[in-house]
Design a protein around this motif. Structure first.
Motif, PDB file in Angstrom:
ATOM      1  N   ARG A 179       0.985  -0.958  -0.087  1.00  0.00           N
ATOM      2  CA  ARG A 179       0.375   0.217   0.118  1.00  0.00           C
ATOM      3  C   ARG A 179       0.674   1.664  -0.391  1.00  0.00           C
ATOM      4  N   LYS A 180       0.489   2.275  -0.445  1.00  0.00           N
ATOM      5  CA  LYS A 180       0.840   3.561  -0.204  1.00  0.00           C
ATOM      6  C   LYS A 180       1.560   3.995   0.370  1.00  0.00           C
ATOM      7  N   ASN A 181       0.626   4.106   2.342  1.00  0.00           N
ATOM      8  CA  ASN A 181       0.922   4.352   2.833  1.00  0.00           C
ATOM      9  C   ASN A 181       1.823   3.654   3.807  1.00  0.00           C
ATOM     10  N   GLN A 182       2.759   2.987   4.507  1.00  0.00           N
ATOM     11  CA  GLN A 182       3.021   2.511   4.658  1.00  0.00           C
ATOM     12  C   GLN A 182       3.029   2.650   6.473  1.00  0.00           C
ATOM     13  N   GLN A 183       2.774   3.899   6.792  1.00  0.00           N
ATOM     14  CA  GLN A 183       2.682   3.749   7.731  1.00  0.00           C
ATOM     15  C   GLN A 183       1.543   3.791   9.083  1.00  0.00           C
ATOM     16  N   LEU A 226      -1.349  -1.473  10.787  1.00  0.00           N
ATOM     17  CA  LEU A 226      -1.379  -2.649  10.726  1.00  0.00           C
ATOM     18  C   LEU A 226      -3.049  -3.234  11.437  1.00  0.00           C
ATOM     19  N   PHE A 227      -2.728  -3.043  12.558  1.00  0.00           N
ATOM     20  CA  PHE A 227      -4.088  -3.374  13.962  1.00  0.00           C
ATOM     21  C   PHE A 227      -5.321  -2.451  14.485  1.00  0.00           C
ATOM     22  N   ASP A 228      -6.036  -2.320  14.216  1.00  0.00           N
ATOM     23  CA  ASP A 228      -7.098  -1.212  14.799  1.00  0.00           C
ATOM     24  C   ASP A 228      -7.843  -2.514  15.860  1.00  0.00           C
ATOM     25  N   TYR A 229      -7.578  -2.128  17.180  1.00  0.00           N
ATOM     26  CA  TYR A 229      -8.449  -2.885  18.456  1.00  0.00           C
ATOM     27  C   TYR A 229      -9.485  -1.751  19.467  1.00  0.00           C
ATOM     28  N   ILE A 230     -11.016  -1.998  18.249  1.00  0.00           N
ATOM     29  CA  ILE A 230     -11.686  -1.977  18.776  1.00  0.00           C
ATOM     30  C   ILE A 230     -12.173  -2.577  20.674  1.00  0.00           C
ATOM     31  N   ASN A 231     -12.251  -1.948  21.629  1.00  0.00           N
ATOM     32  CA  ASN A 231     -12.855  -2.128  22.810  1.00  0.00           C
ATOM     33  C   ASN A 231     -12.020  -3.723  23.125  1.00  0.00           C
ATOM     34  N   MET A 232     -10.953  -3.814  23.603  1.00  0.00           N
ATOM     35  CA  MET A 232     -10.022  -4.890  23.132  1.00  0.00           C
ATOM     36  C   MET A 232      -8.813  -4.802  23.362  1.00  0.00           C
ATOM     37  N   ASP A 233      -7.733  -5.416  24.332  1.00  0.00           N
ATOM     38  CA  ASP A 233      -6.039  -5.264  24.040  1.00  0.00           C
ATOM     39  C   ASP A 233      -5.927  -5.740  23.983  1.00  0.00           C
ATOM     40  N   ALA A 234      -4.738  -5.834  23.207  1.00  0.00           N
ATOM     41  CA  ALA A 234      -4.208  -6.711  22.202  1.00  0.00           C
ATOM     42  C   ALA A 234      -3.185  -7.580  22.900  1.00  0.00           C
ATOM     43  N   SER A 235      -2.279  -6.503  24.451  1.00  0.00           N
ATOM     44  CA  SER A 235      -1.564  -7.425  24.982  1.00  0.00           C
ATOM     45  C   SER A 235      -2.710  -9.067  25.944  1.00  0.00           C
ATOM     46  N   ASP A 236      -3.912  -9.112  25.840  1.00  0.00           N
ATOM     47  CA  ASP A 236      -4.542 -10.308  25.699  1.00  0.00           C
ATOM     48  C   ASP A 236      -5.175 -11.366  25.044  1.00  0.00           C
ATOM     49  N   ASN A 237      -4.050 -10.824  24.211  1.00  0.00           N
ATOM     50  CA  ASN A 237      -4.236 -11.465  22.522  1.00  0.00           C
ATOM     51  C   ASN A 237      -3.898 -13.588  23.134  1.00  0.00           C
ATOM     52  N   GLU A 238      -3.675 -14.581  22.745  1.00  0.00           N
ATOM     53  CA  GLU A 238      -2.999 -15.842  23.054  1.00  0.00           C
ATOM     54  C   GLU A 238      -2.914 -16.433  21.827  1.00  0.00           C
ATOM     55  N   ASN A 239      -2.118 -17.256  21.353  1.00  0.00           N
ATOM     56  CA  ASN A 239      -1.444 -17.855  20.816  1.00  0.00           C
ATOM     57  C   ASN A 239      -1.196 -17.168  19.442  1.00  0.00           C
ATOM     58  N   VAL A 240      -1.422 -16.007  19.178  1.00  0.00           N
ATOM     59  CA  VAL A 240      -1.479 -14.970  18.217  1.00  0.00           C
ATOM     60  C   VAL A 240       0.145 -14.776  17.565  1.00  0.00           C
ATOM     61  N   ASP A 241       0.442 -15.395  16.483  1.00  0.00           N
ATOM     62  CA  ASP A 241       1.902 -15.199  15.856  1.00  0.00           C
ATOM     63  C   ASP A 241       1.944 -14.624  14.152  1.00  0.00           C
ATOM     64  N   PHE A 242       1.865 -13.539  14.027  1.00  0.00           N
ATOM     65  CA  PHE A 242       1.942 -13.300  12.431  1.00  0.00           C
ATOM     66  C   PHE A 242       3.388 -12.679  11.934  1.00  0.00           C
ATOM     67  N   GLN A 243       3.586 -12.883  10.806  1.00  0.00           N
ATOM     68  CA  GLN A 243       4.818 -11.841  10.362  1.00  0.00           C
ATOM     69  C   GLN A 243       4.166 -11.182   9.121  1.00  0.00           C
ATOM     70  N   ILE A 244       4.441 -10.102   8.937  1.00  0.00           N
ATOM     71  CA  ILE A 244       3.685  -9.341   8.344  1.00  0.00           C
ATOM     72  C   ILE A 244       5.007  -7.686   7.525  1.00  0.00           C
ATOM     73  N   THR A 245       4.552  -8.608   6.604  1.00  0.00           N
ATOM     74  CA  THR A 245       6.031  -7.805   5.716  1.00  0.00           C
ATOM     75  C   THR A 245       4.780  -6.445   4.790  1.00  0.00           C
ATOM     76  N   LYS A 246       5.442  -5.399   4.988  1.00  0.00           N
ATOM     77  CA  LYS A 246       5.239  -3.639   4.517  1.00  0.00           C
ATOM     78  C   LYS A 246       6.257  -3.809   3.105  1.00  0.00           C
ATOM     79  N   ILE A 247       5.443  -3.788   1.608  1.00  0.00           N
ATOM     80  CA  ILE A 247       5.767  -2.770   0.375  1.00  0.00           C
ATOM     81  C   ILE A 247       4.376  -2.042  -0.081  1.00  0.00           C
ATOM     82  N   PRO A 248       6.053  -0.755  -0.294  1.00  0.00           N
ATOM     83  CA  PRO A 248       5.769  -0.077  -0.949  1.00  0.00           C
ATOM     84  C   PRO A 248       5.077  -0.423  -1.995  1.00  0.00           C
ATOM     85  N   ARG A 249       3.926   0.008  -2.499  1.00  0.00           N
ATOM     86  CA  ARG A 249       3.111   0.309  -3.700  1.00  0.00           C
ATOM     87  C   ARG A 249       3.528   1.421  -4.911  1.00  0.00           C
TER      88      ARG A 249
END
Length: 380
Positions: free
Chosen positions: A350-354, A357-380
């Protein structure tokens, strides 16, 4: 009637190019092959389908039936069916060993093709569908309500509109005792449907139901989900029972999604139920509307703590111009929810690499369980 004769092979002769039909219902018919000669059409007689449950061709508890076409049109009169959603072109109820090949199913008051149970049998099975075009039907291009061992190949489901849901394909059991077992779509296209191209709705199945097994391979989704549809929009939607989801797996492999106003996926699914795998999926020119993230996950229940999730993404590529997040995850305010069992690798172009990646609504990411992603960002 020919279907009740001892003849095994029936031919719809091109000397009679248009067969005008009232509702046709075949019960416990076995071992029949119907050959459509070139240019033969079946057409519903206007005004001859007053009952909502009427269908152009309905097969109940039939076995070893083949409908072999040459691109022949089976058409109804959609504009006159202002009530109901069940006047289907072809309906299979409790059938076994059915082949449908090279037909155009269009303009129904319901689905181009629907597959489900009968009063005597909880599911249809061994259904082989190839080279069909399901066009401009009112409810669904194809619905699978209860079935086992189904192969849909080299087919198109498009321009569905008229009543909800309006999807290209809807896999949606009505009862806990129904099933979606070994359901396969290969080399199919889902385009310009009022709802999602692929809709999988398992809210009526529970942990005591038969585990589901569904596979989509080498399929294309193009510009599904109309702006006129007020539902939460995406090319693929997947939902489960709110508290007791069915087990099993869903696989999407070698899938192309393109030219969509919305994201790849919307899901209200508990992680504890079936797991969904995306492998070698490209979503190109999506999220043209800036209101939807590429992937939207939401808790399936707003009054009971739950964990949305249960996805693995392998070699998934998301390409879009807007600044929307890759993931938006919505929990319930004042109730502890967590994202759970999420794995894999995603490449984001995507154009804007800033942009987040995640938008949590009414949820705390620190509570995630067994979540392991590799996200690679490439400019368009």
């Amino acid at each position: 009637m020919a279907m009740n004769s001892p003849e095994k092979e029936l031919i719809l002769d091109s000397h009679f190019p248009v067969w005008n039909l009232r509702p046709m219902r075949f019960v416990r018919v076995e071992d029949k092959t119907i050959h459509f000669e070139e240019n033969v059409e079946l057409r519903a007689i206007p005004g001859a389908f007053p009952k909502k449950i009427d269908a152009l061709l309905k097969f109940v508890d039939c076995k070893n039936i083949k409908l072999l076409g040459k691109g022949n049109v089976l058409a109804m009169n959609k504009a006159e069916y202002t009530d109901g959603e069940w006047r289907h072109v072809i309906r299979l109820r409790g059938c076994t060993d059915v082949v449908i090949d090279n037909l155009v199913l269009r303009d129904s008051g319901g689905d181009g093709l629907t597959i489900g149970r009968s009063e005597k049998k909880l599911f249809s099975e061994k259904i082989y569908v190839s080279r069909i075009k399901s066009i401009n039907n009112k409810r669904q291009g194809i619905s699978i309500v209860s079935a086992q061992d189904v192969w849909i190949q080299d087919s198109e489901f498009r321009d569905t509109k008229g009543t909800f849901p309006g999807a290209g394909v809807d896999l949606e059991p009505d009862l806990q005792t129904e099933r979606l077992v070994n359901i396969n779509f290969e080399n199919c296209q889902f385009a310009n449907n009022y709802n999602a191209g692929i809709k999988i709705e398992t809210h009526n199945l529970t942990g005591s139901s038969e585990p589901i097994s569904v596979r989509f391979k080498d399929c294309i989704l193009i510009d599904n989900f109309s702006r006129d549809n007020p539902k939460v929009r995406a090319e693929i939607t997947i939902h489960s029972h709110k508290t007791d989801p069915v087990g099993g797996t869903i696989h999407f492999e070698d899938i192309l999604v393109k030219d969509s106003n919305w994201g790849l996926l919307v899901s209200r699914k508990n992680a504890e139920g079936f797991h969904v795998y995306f492998k070698n999926v490209i979503a190109r020119n999506i999220c043209r509307d800036t209101g939807m993230s590429a992937i939207f996950l939401e808790v399936p229940h707003y009054k009971i703590p739950s964990s949305p999730g249960g996805f693995t993404f392998t070699d998934v590529v998301l390409e879009y111009e807007s600044d929307v997040p890759v993931f938006r995850v919505r929990g319930t305010r004042w109730i502890p929810d967590s994202l759970k069992d999420m794995h894999g690798n995603i490449t984001v172009k995507r154009k804007n690499q800033q942009a987040p990646l995640f938008d949590y609504i009414n949820m705390d990411a620190s509570d995630n369980e067994n979540v392991d992603f590799q996200i690679t960002k490439i400019p368009r």
